[in-house]
Every structure is written in C-alpha cells, then in structure tokens.
Scaffold this active site. Structure first.
Site, mmCIF file in Angstrom:
data_model
loop_
_atom_site.group_PDB
_atom_site.id
_atom_site.type_symbol
_atom_site.label_atom_id
_atom_site.label_comp_id
_atom_site.label_asym_id
_atom_site.label_seq_id
_atom_site.Cartn_x
_atom_site.Cartn_y
_atom_site.Cartn_z
ATOM 1 N N ASP A 76 0.942 -1.154 -0.092
ATOM 2 C CA ASP A 76 0.168 -0.043 -0.010
ATOM 3 C C ASP A 76 0.872 1.238 0.073
ATOM 4 O O ASP A 76 2.069 1.191 0.421
ATOM 5 C CB ASP A 76 -0.829 0.053 1.388
ATOM 6 C CG ASP A 76 -2.108 0.884 0.962
ATOM 7 O OD1 ASP A 76 -2.555 1.377 0.001
ATOM 8 O OD2 ASP A 76 -2.944 1.108 2.352
ATOM 9 N N ASN A 100 1.568 3.300 -2.784
ATOM 10 C CA ASN A 100 2.319 3.801 -4.085
ATOM 11 C C ASN A 100 1.599 5.244 -4.560
ATOM 12 O O ASN A 100 2.551 6.114 -4.850
ATOM 13 C CB ASN A 100 2.164 2.819 -5.141
ATOM 14 C CG ASN A 100 2.661 1.658 -5.119
ATOM 15 O OD1 ASN A 100 3.597 1.433 -4.021
ATOM 16 N ND2 ASN A 100 2.483 0.492 -5.594
ATOM 17 N N ARG A 157 0.133 7.573 -2.758
ATOM 18 C CA ARG A 157 0.492 8.659 -1.597
ATOM 19 C C ARG A 157 1.935 8.879 -1.594
ATOM 20 O O ARG A 157 2.408 10.127 -1.464
ATOM 21 C CB ARG A 157 0.051 8.144 -0.146
ATOM 22 C CG ARG A 157 -1.443 8.273 -0.015
ATOM 23 C CD ARG A 157 -1.735 7.589 1.318
ATOM 24 N NE ARG A 157 -2.152 6.271 0.853
ATOM 25 C CZ ARG A 157 -2.563 5.381 1.611
ATOM 26 N NH1 ARG A 157 -2.831 5.460 2.996
ATOM 27 N NH2 ARG A 157 -2.817 4.169 1.166
ATOM 28 N N ASN A 176 -10.251 -2.687 -6.417
ATOM 29 C CA ASN A 176 -9.410 -1.675 -7.264
ATOM 30 C C ASN A 176 -10.025 -1.347 -8.576
ATOM 31 O O ASN A 176 -9.609 -0.221 -9.122
ATOM 32 C CB ASN A 176 -8.039 -2.061 -7.368
ATOM 33 C CG ASN A 176 -7.410 -2.122 -5.967
ATOM 34 O OD1 ASN A 176 -6.182 -2.964 -5.880
ATOM 35 N ND2 ASN A 176 -7.775 -1.194 -5.008
ATOM 36 N N TRP A 177 -11.238 -1.952 -8.898
ATOM 37 C CA TRP A 177 -11.577 -1.632 -10.321
ATOM 38 C C TRP A 177 -12.573 -0.329 -10.035
ATOM 39 O O TRP A 177 -12.854 0.306 -11.315
ATOM 40 C CB TRP A 177 -12.720 -2.746 -10.795
ATOM 41 C CG TRP A 177 -12.202 -4.256 -11.187
ATOM 42 C CD1 TRP A 177 -12.268 -5.282 -10.435
ATOM 43 C CD2 TRP A 177 -11.412 -4.478 -12.455
ATOM 44 N NE1 TRP A 177 -11.464 -6.255 -11.228
ATOM 45 C CE2 TRP A 177 -10.967 -5.807 -12.169
ATOM 46 C CE3 TRP A 177 -11.107 -3.613 -13.410
ATOM 47 C CZ2 TRP A 177 -10.222 -6.297 -13.352
ATOM 48 C CZ3 TRP A 177 -10.311 -4.302 -14.172
ATOM 49 C CH2 TRP A 177 -9.877 -5.584 -14.268
ATOM 50 N N ARG A 197 1.618 -4.936 6.049
ATOM 51 C CA ARG A 197 0.891 -3.948 5.339
ATOM 52 C C ARG A 197 1.565 -2.514 5.442
ATOM 53 O O ARG A 197 1.906 -2.155 6.538
ATOM 54 C CB ARG A 197 -0.503 -3.718 5.813
ATOM 55 C CG ARG A 197 -1.474 -2.675 4.954
ATOM 56 C CD ARG A 197 -2.771 -2.893 4.919
ATOM 57 N NE ARG A 197 -3.308 -1.703 3.934
ATOM 58 C CZ ARG A 197 -4.501 -1.677 3.649
ATOM 59 N NH1 ARG A 197 -5.304 -2.661 4.013
ATOM 60 N NH2 ARG A 197 -5.181 -1.027 2.650
#
EC number: 2.5.1.31
Length: 238
Positions: free
Chosen positions: A14, A16, A18, A62-63, A182
């Site tokens: 998680d 990328n 930002r 994520n779609w 994460r």
C-alpha cells in the site's frame, strides 16, 4: 539473523499513490517505483530461503479506481511479467497467480498461464501474485465448488471439515501465511486472505511501499521473531 523466520509472507503493498503525490508526481509514478521494492523483497526472500511470498497486486475493489489508473496498472503488470519472467525463472522462482482471472484481458491471462507453465518445477521460492482477488469472493467460490462436489457424489457432508474446505480455496496447496505485512499506515486487512490469515502474525508500518526496502523488511522479520505463536493454546511460560 539467527532467529526464526516465517516460511510464508503475505504483503499488502500500500501507499504507491500517496508516495507519488507527496513528491508532486502523478500516481502512476508511485506504481512504477513500487516495482523496485518488489524486486528487493523477492531477493530478500531468496537470500533467507523463505518458501513463499504472496503479493497483493490488485484487489477486486480496485476496479473502482479511475479507468486510466486501472488501465495503467494492468499494462504495468503485463509489461513486468514479460520483462522479468526469464530472470525469475533463472533464479528458481515458481510463479503462481491467485484471484479471479476472467475479467482480465486475454493477453494478460495467457501471459500468466505461460509464466506458471514455465516456472512450474522451480523450487527456490513460490511467488504468489494476487490479482483481482477478494477474501469474500474466495470463500464464496470455494463454497460453491464444495456444494457441487457434494451434489456430484464426490464428497459426503460428514467429510467436510476445515482442511477439506481449504482445498477448495484459490490458495489450495500453499501453506497459510505466517506473517502479514501492510505498508503505508493502514491498520486493516482489506478483504485479503480472510480465511488464510486466521493465525497469521500481523505487522503494520507507516512506510509507503516504494520506500519499503531491505532494512524495513528486517524490522518486520525481527518483530515476527519476538512473538510467541500460540495458535489458541497456552504458551509454555504460562
């Protein structure tokens, strides 16, 4: 390090977007930079002889991101597969893909199939790339498969237990993760491996994925080594 190591590590990569935005860059630049971290962590796993690395590359949720970003992610995934497959194969890495492939392009599906076929007999590391996956989808799909097996007479209801059910999950044949990582400060698992993470040790870091390097990986492993994994039992010291 001489301490105990996890044999299966699962990672939600998680931050990328930002990372890029904090530098005044387009979000897509963060995804490109994230690939470098992927390579670093794969190399770390090889050096430490960790058996399996699962990377959450694209969730079923994520779609809902902007179409341009989704299209870029799919193209980046395809390009990375084509570019890196020979090197992965030469290092003895076995590629597996977990998730619903049907919505993916035929070109990408074929590349995934070819990568799995090429590396099928490799034994240095299982690299499980998790694409278009959701934990709820996995459980529901497994339940449907199990029901069909019962209706077809291949399985009796009395034979169903946790181990049997796990055989119908998309991760069938892989060990459950020992360590979940994460990045980017989010304190949730976001519909990832809901069944598989039952007794997994969770590790969260504020570091964005493009900045997650060998040192950050060592910190996660050190945290894991300090924990007493009880699996619902009482530790020997109690």
């Amino acid at each position: 390090m001489n301490h105990k190591l996890p044999q299966h590590i699962a990672v939600v990569m998680d931050g990328n977007g930002r990372w890029a935005e904090s530098r005044g860059l387009p979000r897509v630049e963060g995804h490109k930079a994230g690939l470098d971290s992927v390579k670093k962590i794969i190399n770390c796993c090889l050096e430490k002889k960790i058996s399996c690395l699962s990377l959450f590359a694209f969730s079923s949720e994520n779609w809902s991101r902007p179409v341009t970003e989704v299209n870029f992610l799919m193209e980046l995934f395809l390009e990375a597969l084509r570019k890196e497959i020979d090197d992965l194969n030469q290092h003895g890495i076995r590629l597996k893909f977990t998730g619903d492939r049907e919505p993916l392009s035929q070109v990408l599906q074929k590349q995934m199939y070819d990568a799995e076929a090429l590396t099928r007999n490799n034994q240095q590391l299982i690299l499980n790339v998790v694409v278009n996956y959701g934990g709820k989808w996995d459980i529901v799909t497994a339940a449907k498969k199990l029901i069909h097996s019962v209706l077809d007479g291949k399985l009796a209801c009395d034979e169903i237990n946790e181990a049997v059910f796990a055989q119908f999950l998309d991760t069938s044949g892989m060990p459950e993760p020992d360590l979940f990582i994460r990045t980017s400060g989010e304190l949730r698992i976001s519909n990832f491996f809901l069944w598989q993470l039952a007794y997994t040790e969770l590790y969260f870091t504020d570091v964005h994925w493009p900045d997650f390097n060998e040192h950050e990986f060592e910190l996660a492993l050190t945290s894991f080594a300090r924990r007493a994994r009880r699996f619902g039992q009482i530790s020997q010291s109690e």
